[in-house]
Design an enzyme around this catalytic site. Structure first.
Site, short mmCIF file in Angstrom:
data_model
loop_
_atom_site.label_atom_id
_atom_site.label_comp_id
_atom_site.label_asym_id
_atom_site.label_seq_id
_atom_site.Cartn_x
_atom_site.Cartn_y
_atom_site.Cartn_z
N ALA A 47 -7.30 54.07 -28.86
CA ALA A 47 -7.60 52.89 -29.68
C ALA A 47 -9.05 52.43 -29.67
O ALA A 47 -9.54 51.92 -30.68
CB ALA A 47 -6.72 51.74 -29.22
N GLY A 78 -11.61 50.06 -31.43
CA GLY A 78 -10.73 49.10 -32.09
C GLY A 78 -10.84 48.99 -33.60
O GLY A 78 -10.26 48.08 -34.19
N CYS A 80 -12.48 63.22 -36.49
CA CYS A 80 -13.72 63.18 -37.27
C CYS A 80 -14.50 64.47 -37.00
O CYS A 80 -15.70 64.45 -36.78
CB CYS A 80 -14.54 61.94 -36.95
N LYS A 139 -9.66 50.99 -35.97
CA LYS A 139 -8.38 51.25 -36.64
C LYS A 139 -7.30 50.32 -36.11
O LYS A 139 -6.39 49.95 -36.85
CB LYS A 139 -7.99 52.72 -36.45
#
Lengths: 255, 325
Positions: free
Chosen positions: B131, B134, B254, B136
């Protein structure tokens, strides 16, 4: 016998020791990976707020508006939790989430759940340091919205000030508020009572406190010289608006 | 010694564009027909994009506030995203009052797509496995509209601070955060938390974001790729195990290396007969690679999506939406 002076011993010894270090490094690496998460669990705790801390929060809420804590507790929408680790944070966990938070916190190192209301920190008093509750930036916004949406009758009892753009900028840099930058305020600001700070667009900026300090004469130049004028005590004081927390802390503290 | 394995063409391009020969070779493998165009696209300065936090403000209102500050604001592909040109303003996007208030989040357009395709709905239980910091997680929070639950986990405790700070700033109230190795979560979440949807924005080499971090041009070997692939496979396996039947899982990276993308998905399809790839119903990016570097992945992989930096003018990303049968 001093082994360190013997060349042959030293060489043999060093080879062994370097081997040992290699092995110990390996084993410590393995150990740290497997025990890393377990250690976090041991070091931190995420539990419901104990009665002493509930009392501290209650006392703090009283400095905003009388009976605020009881009104808040009546809603039954939130459960107060405390995170105990390097810091000591207080969270408002929605009741629907509370059950799962309780179960998860038994085995996992929870650090954040729901709304961050504030934190417990040592506070300096006349009798030394005592642990006290302090409201966070998000906590301030939450309480203001709670009053605004659920108990607008309390709006008369809370203290607010509005700053001009110069004051807003300075406040967001973490500075205290200068009275010349205050555009409007609730009738009479009272000391030791929380003040909600807004900008000209009525956007919440943070919280402040009115501080009244007795101002003495200048420092004594000679030993034994009288420093305080006892007769002027009631007139000679300075008033300032101190910054408790502002939105700029997101940038200053990183993240 | 390593130079021997690279052709003269690779070395020439590497020198011209200031890349390591290894990276040029990787770009040539992953973008065989358009590698020069991709290299040129990686040299472009990325647009500054913001995601409007619709929990706090409407896009129209924020647009007016930003324009008042001298920013040139342009609508991006999503209704809650803007391209912002900061050259006309004395402010930076990261220090405006609106930023501090949590009215927007600075996030690239490509990184908004995974959550958009996962489409969390109010009331859903969502697990965000990697996560921090943060971006997303807060986007999921926006979709959930404070209804439902987000479990945000990240292995690096040092990054949890920024995750927590961003969740607070964006005003997400239904999020639980803790530092933990997501690949070991299974025994702890069993019978307690059954996710409807999982976002696995897996840790990767980050080769797709060369525009943001040009130091990636100089990567010299594939050691990091292999290390990441091992982690990604482990995480994906746990994610599939944790997901409820009928639930959705979004796997994204990515990176443009096929080993971290199609390679990981093929491995998961082989080992788990109870999953299928879902083709996104919105037109984002281009189909995943099926035939590359002498390997054949199967036509199933055409349902995955790749973002090309040259065609889409975004960072190179990979998405795969998986449903558990």
């Amino acid at each position: 016998m001093d082994h360190s002076k013997r060349k042959d011993f030293k060489a043999a010894n060093s080879a062994k020791s370097s081997d040992f270090h290699k092995r110990s490094k390996k084993s410590s690496k393995k150990k740290s990976r497997s025990s890393h998460n377990r250690n976090i669990i041991r070091e931190t705790k995420f539990v419901t707020l104990n009665s002493t801390n509930i009392q501290r929060v209650k006392e703090y809420f009283e400095t905003i508006a009388p009976n605020l804590f009881n009104l808040f507790a009546q809603t039954n929408n939130y459960v107060l939790y405390q995170f105990e680790g390097k810091s000591y944070d207080i969270f408002l966990v929605p009741t629907i989430m509370s059950k799962i938070v309780k179960k998860l916190s038994k085995n996992l190192p929870l650090m954040h759940a729901g709304i961050h209301l504030g934190y417990m920190r040592p506070k300096r008093t006349h009798s030394g340091y005592v642990r006290a509750f302090f409201l966070s930036y998000e906590g301030g916004l939450f309480i203001y919205n709670f009053i605004l949406n659920n108990h607008p009758e309390l709006l008369k009892q809370i203290q607010t000030i509005e700053l001009n753009s110069k004051g807003e900028k300075s406040f967001l840099y973490g500075s205290n508020i200068e009275f010349e930058n205050v555009i409007s305020k609730t009738a009479n600001l009272v000391k030791k009572k929380l003040i909600f700070v807004f900008n000209q667009e009525k956007q919440y900026l943070g919280i402040a406190l009115l501080l009244v300090k007795q101002a003495g004469k200048s420092k004594p130049t000679e030993p034994g010289q009288k420093t305080w004028d006892l007769h002027s005590r009631s007139q000679n004081f300075t008033v300032s608006l101190i910054n408790l927390i502002d939105a700029g802390y997101y940038l200053r503290r990183g993240g | 010694m390593t130079d021997i394995q690279y052709s003269e063409k690779i070395l020439e391009i590497a020198e011209k564009y200031n890349y390591s020969p290894f990276m040029v070779k990787q770009i040539m493998i992953n973008f065989p027909d358009e590698y020069l165009s991709v290299i040129n696209a990686f040299n472009r300065i990325p647009h500054e994009t913001i995601r409007v936090n619709t929990l706090k403000i409407s896009p129209e209102k924020l647009r007016k506030l930003l324009e008042k500050k001298g920013f040139h604001v342009r609508q991006a592909r999503f209704e809650y995203a803007f391209h912002v040109d900061t050259s006309g303003s004395r402010f930076g996007l990261g220090n405006t009052h609106e930023y501090l208030q949590g009215f927007y989040y600075i996030q690239s357009l490509a990184s908004m797509i995974p959550v958009h395709l996962l489409y969390p709905e109010p009331g859903d239980n969502i697990l965000d496995m990697c996560a921090a910091p943060g971006s997303k997680t807060t986007q999921i929070g926006q979709y959930l509209n404070q209804k439902g639950l987000i479990l945000a986990v990240d292995n690096k405790q040092s990054r949890i601070k920024s995750l927590s700070s961003n969740v607070k700033r964006m005003g997400i109230n239904n999020c639980i955060i803790f530092p933990y190795d997501s690949s070991r979560l299974k025994p702890f979440l069993k019978n307690i938390f059954l996710p409807d949807k999982i976002l696995l924005d897996a840790p990767c080499t980050g080769s797709g974001i060369i525009r943001v971090d040009p130091s990636l041009k100089k990567v010299k070997n594939d050691l990091n790729i292999n290390r990441m692939v091992r982690i990604q496979k482990k995480l994906l396996k746990t994610a599939i195990d944790l997901l409820k039947t009928g639930g959705l899982l979004m796997y994204s990276t990515c990176s443009f290396h096929y080993q971290e993308n199609e390679g990981v998905i093929v491995d998961a399809l082989k080992n788990n007969k109870n999953i299928e790839i879902i083709e996104p119903n919105e037109d984002f990016g281009h189909p995943g690679l099926v035939n590359i570097d002498g390997k054949k992945f199967g036509i199933e992989l055409l349902k995955t999506r790749r973002i090309y930096p040259n065609r889409d003018d975004m960072d190179a990303f990979f998405y795969c939406l998986i449903r558990k049968k």
